[in-house]
Motif scaffolding. Structure first.
Motif, PDB file in Angstrom:
ATOM      1  N   GLN A  29      -4.208  48.334 -94.076  1.00 47.60           N
ATOM      2  CA  GLN A  29      -3.945  47.058 -93.430  1.00 47.60           C
ATOM      3  C   GLN A  29      -4.034  45.915 -94.437  1.00 47.60           C
ATOM      4  OE1 GLN A  29      -6.664  46.771 -90.092  1.00 47.60           O
ATOM      5  NE2 GLN A  29      -5.138  47.630 -88.702  1.00 47.60           N
ATOM      6  N   ALA A  30      -3.338  44.857 -94.145  1.00 46.95           N
ATOM      7  CA  ALA A  30      -3.409  43.674 -94.999  1.00 46.95           C
ATOM      8  C   ALA A  30      -4.862  43.241 -95.167  1.00 46.95           C
ATOM      9  CB  ALA A  30      -2.587  42.546 -94.385  1.00 46.95           C
ATOM     10  N   GLY A  31      -5.199  42.893 -96.410  1.00 47.99           N
ATOM     11  CA  GLY A  31      -6.570  42.532 -96.718  1.00 47.99           C
ATOM     12  C   GLY A  31      -7.411  43.696 -97.194  1.00 47.99           C
ATOM     13  N   GLY A  32      -6.882  44.884 -97.067  1.00 50.07           N
ATOM     14  CA  GLY A  32      -7.616  46.076 -97.466  1.00 50.07           C
ATOM     15  C   GLY A  32      -7.496  46.376 -98.948  1.00 50.07           C
ATOM     16  N   SER A  33      -8.065  47.517 -99.335  1.00 48.42           N
ATOM     17  CA  SER A  33      -8.107  47.915-100.745  1.00 48.42           C
ATOM     18  C   SER A  33      -7.678  49.367-100.901  1.00 48.42           C
ATOM     19  CB  SER A  33      -9.521  47.754-101.300  1.00 48.42           C
ATOM     20  OG  SER A  33      -9.949  46.412-101.247  1.00 48.42           O
ATOM     21  N   LEU A  34      -7.169  49.658-102.073  1.00 50.09           N
ATOM     22  CA  LEU A  34      -6.855  51.024-102.470  1.00 50.09           C
ATOM     23  C   LEU A  34      -7.126  51.160-103.959  1.00 50.09           C
ATOM     24  CD1 LEU A  34      -3.437  51.919-100.749  1.00 50.09           C
ATOM     25  CD2 LEU A  34      -5.655  52.978-100.293  1.00 50.09           C
ATOM     26  N   ARG A  35      -7.426  52.380-104.381  1.00 50.09           N
ATOM     27  CA  ARG A  35      -7.597  52.665-105.800  1.00 50.09           C
ATOM     28  C   ARG A  35      -6.619  53.767-106.181  1.00 50.09           C
ATOM     29  NH1 ARG A  35     -12.218  55.762-109.233  1.00 50.09           N
ATOM     30  NH2 ARG A  35     -12.174  54.484-111.128  1.00 50.09           N
ATOM     31  N   LEU A  36      -5.715  53.436-107.074  1.00 46.48           N
ATOM     32  CA  LEU A  36      -4.744  54.408-107.554  1.00 46.48           C
ATOM     33  C   LEU A  36      -5.249  55.057-108.839  1.00 46.48           C
ATOM     34  CD1 LEU A  36      -1.425  52.402-107.079  1.00 46.48           C
ATOM     35  CD2 LEU A  36      -2.720  53.739-105.394  1.00 46.48           C
ATOM     36  N   SER A  37      -4.853  56.303-109.034  1.00 49.22           N
ATOM     37  CA  SER A  37      -5.181  57.029-110.250  1.00 49.22           C
ATOM     38  C   SER A  37      -3.912  57.599-110.864  1.00 49.22           C
ATOM     39  CB  SER A  37      -6.151  58.179-109.957  1.00 49.22           C
ATOM     40  OG  SER A  37      -7.361  57.715-109.418  1.00 49.22           O
ATOM     41  N   CYS A  38      -3.930  57.748-112.174  1.00 52.38           N
ATOM     42  CA  CYS A  38      -2.802  58.354-112.872  1.00 52.38           C
ATOM     43  C   CYS A  38      -3.345  59.236-113.974  1.00 52.38           C
ATOM     44  CB  CYS A  38      -1.897  57.287-113.459  1.00 52.38           C
ATOM     45  SG  CYS A  38      -0.651  57.932-114.597  1.00 52.38           S
ATOM     46  N   ALA A  39      -3.057  60.518-113.870  1.00 55.22           N
ATOM     47  CA  ALA A  39      -3.446  61.475-114.898  1.00 55.22           C
ATOM     48  C   ALA A  39      -2.255  61.740-115.807  1.00 55.22           C
ATOM     49  CB  ALA A  39      -3.915  62.770-114.240  1.00 55.22           C
ATOM     50  N   ALA A  40      -2.502  61.645-117.089  1.00 52.88           N
ATOM     51  CA  ALA A  40      -1.424  61.849-118.062  1.00 52.88           C
ATOM     52  C   ALA A  40      -1.732  63.045-118.922  1.00 52.88           C
ATOM     53  CB  ALA A  40      -1.261  60.608-118.926  1.00 52.88           C
ATOM     54  N   SER A  41      -0.768  63.891-119.098  1.00 51.31           N
ATOM     55  CA  SER A  41      -0.960  65.088-119.928  1.00 51.31           C
ATOM     56  C   SER A  41      -0.486  64.865-121.356  1.00 51.31           C
ATOM     57  CB  SER A  41      -0.200  66.266-119.328  1.00 51.31           C
ATOM     58  OG  SER A  41       1.187  66.003-119.302  1.00 51.31           O
ATOM     59  N   ILE A  42      -0.540  63.643-121.784  1.00 49.18           N
ATOM     60  CA  ILE A  42      -0.085  63.331-123.130  1.00 49.18           C
ATOM     61  C   ILE A  42      -1.260  63.284-124.097  1.00 49.18           C
ATOM     62  CG2 ILE A  42       2.024  62.170-122.498  1.00 49.18           C
ATOM     63  CD1 ILE A  42       0.516  59.533-122.635  1.00 49.18           C
ATOM     64  N   HIS A  43      -1.111  63.934-125.255  1.00 49.68           N
ATOM     65  CA  HIS A  43      -2.213  63.985-126.214  1.00 49.68           C
ATOM     66  C   HIS A  43      -2.453  62.641-126.877  1.00 49.68           C
ATOM     67  CE1 HIS A  43       1.293  64.430-128.830  1.00 49.68           C
ATOM     68  NE2 HIS A  43       0.517  64.071-129.835  1.00 49.68           N
ATOM     69  N   ILE A  44      -1.500  61.737-126.737  1.00 49.46           N
ATOM     70  CA  ILE A  44      -1.678  60.434-127.359  1.00 49.46           C
ATOM     71  C   ILE A  44      -2.172  59.396-126.366  1.00 49.46           C
ATOM     72  CG2 ILE A  44       0.064  60.795-129.116  1.00 49.46           C
ATOM     73  CD1 ILE A  44       1.973  59.122-127.443  1.00 49.46           C
ATOM     74  N   PHE A  45      -2.623  59.839-125.190  1.00 54.63           N
ATOM     75  CA  PHE A  45      -3.069  58.885-124.159  1.00 54.63           C
ATOM     76  C   PHE A  45      -4.109  57.938-124.728  1.00 54.63           C
ATOM     77  CE2 PHE A  45      -3.945  57.547-119.868  1.00 54.63           C
ATOM     78  CZ  PHE A  45      -5.303  57.225-119.871  1.00 54.63           C
ATOM     79  N   SER A  46      -5.016  58.461-125.509  1.00 55.37           N
ATOM     80  CA  SER A  46      -6.136  57.658-125.969  1.00 55.37           C
ATOM     81  C   SER A  46      -5.729  56.572-126.937  1.00 55.37           C
ATOM     82  CB  SER A  46      -7.196  58.548-126.616  1.00 55.37           C
ATOM     83  OG  SER A  46      -6.660  59.185-127.753  1.00 55.37           O
ATOM     84  N   SER A  47      -4.513  56.641-127.491  1.00 49.31           N
ATOM     85  CA  SER A  47      -4.083  55.620-128.444  1.00 49.31           C
ATOM     86  C   SER A  47      -2.893  54.811-127.929  1.00 49.31           C
ATOM     87  CB  SER A  47      -3.719  56.268-129.782  1.00 49.31           C
ATOM     88  OG  SER A  47      -2.656  57.180-129.614  1.00 49.31           O
ATOM     89  N   SER A  48      -2.580  54.983-126.651  1.00 45.98           N
ATOM     90  CA  SER A  48      -1.428  54.298-126.072  1.00 45.98           C
ATOM     91  C   SER A  48      -1.864  53.230-125.084  1.00 45.98           C
ATOM     92  CB  SER A  48      -0.533  55.296-125.331  1.00 45.98           C
ATOM     93  OG  SER A  48       0.012  56.243-126.207  1.00 45.98           O
ATOM     94  N   ASP A  49      -1.167  52.111-125.115  1.00 44.62           N
ATOM     95  CA  ASP A  49      -1.306  51.170-124.021  1.00 44.62           C
ATOM     96  C   ASP A  49      -0.738  51.847-122.774  1.00 44.62           C
ATOM     97  OD1 ASP A  49      -0.604  47.962-125.670  1.00 44.62           O
ATOM     98  OD2 ASP A  49      -2.136  49.487-126.000  1.00 44.62           O
ATOM     99  N   MET A  50      -1.417  51.669-121.656  1.00 40.58           N
ATOM    100  CA  MET A  50      -0.960  52.264-120.399  1.00 40.58           C
ATOM    101  C   MET A  50      -0.727  51.155-119.378  1.00 40.58           C
ATOM    102  SD  MET A  50      -0.740  55.540-120.856  1.00 40.58           S
ATOM    103  CE  MET A  50      -0.548  56.074-119.155  1.00 40.58           C
ATOM    104  N   GLY A  51       0.146  51.426-118.447  1.00 37.47           N
ATOM    105  CA  GLY A  51       0.453  50.394-117.481  1.00 37.47           C
ATOM    106  C   GLY A  51       0.832  50.934-116.123  1.00 37.47           C
ATOM    107  N   TRP A  52       0.813  50.051-115.168  1.00 38.93           N
ATOM    108  CA  TRP A  52       1.278  50.342-113.816  1.00 38.93           C
ATOM    109  C   TRP A  52       2.514  49.487-113.528  1.00 38.93           C
ATOM    110  CZ3 TRP A  52      -0.350  54.098-110.574  1.00 38.93           C
ATOM    111  CH2 TRP A  52      -1.573  54.715-110.846  1.00 38.93           C
ATOM    112  N   PHE A  53       3.442  50.110-112.844  1.00 34.83           N
ATOM    113  CA  PHE A  53       4.651  49.445-112.396  1.00 34.83           C
ATOM    114  C   PHE A  53       4.827  49.760-110.912  1.00 34.83           C
ATOM    115  CE2 PHE A  53       6.446  48.489-116.617  1.00 34.83           C
ATOM    116  CZ  PHE A  53       5.643  49.283-117.405  1.00 34.83           C
ATOM    117  N   ARG A  54       5.686  49.010-110.236  1.00 33.88           N
ATOM    118  CA  ARG A  54       5.953  49.316-108.839  1.00 33.88           C
ATOM    119  C   ARG A  54       7.390  49.017-108.499  1.00 33.88           C
ATOM    120  NH1 ARG A  54       2.402  44.518-105.853  1.00 33.88           N
ATOM    121  NH2 ARG A  54       3.775  42.755-106.418  1.00 33.88           N
TER     122      ARG A  54
END
Length: 122
Positions: free
Chosen positions: A13-38
């Motif tokens: 509902q409007a006013g509520g909250s959610l927490r999204l997660s994204c798991a990446a199987s990339i070995h360079i995850f730790s050195s990459s900027d990451m982002g969310w898009f919609r």
């Protein structure tokens, strides 16, 4: 093979909250900027938030600033998006990706995952 798996979407509902997660199987995850898009129905995909590789720097679209928080856990190759004070205008499929600013704005580097659908009811 790069794989991005988003989760955590749902109906809220409007006013509520959610927490999204994204798991990446990339070995360079730790050195990459990451982002969310919609991508809202009938609209182009847009940038939401970005976090640098160390987690020390973040950036947000004006439309979500002050309501959304991006974070990451490099040990788990996972990036999160905490979304508070949701409005119906936040309804969209949310995607994560490693990001680049080479083109002048924020863009995803790898093939997009399936995303996770967020629906905010009024």
């Amino acid at each position: 093979q790069v794989q991005l798996v988003e989760s955590g979407g749902g109906l809220v509902q409007a006013g509520g909250s959610l927490r999204l997660s994204c798991a990446a199987s990339i070995h360079i995850f730790s050195s990459s900027d990451m982002g969310w898009f919609r991508q809202a129905p009938g609209k182009e995909r847009e940038f939401v938030a970005r976090i640098n590789w160390s987690g020390s720097s973040t950036a947000y679209a004006d439309s979500v600033k002050g309501r959304f928080t991006i974070s990451r856990d490099n040990a788990k190759n996972t990036v999160y998006l905490q979304m508070n004070s949701l409005t119906p205008e936040d309804t969209a499929v949310y995607y994560c990706n490693a990001v680049t600013t080479a083109g002048g704005g924020y863009a995803g580097i790898y093939s997009w995952g399936k995303g996770t659908l967020v629906i905010v009811s009024s």
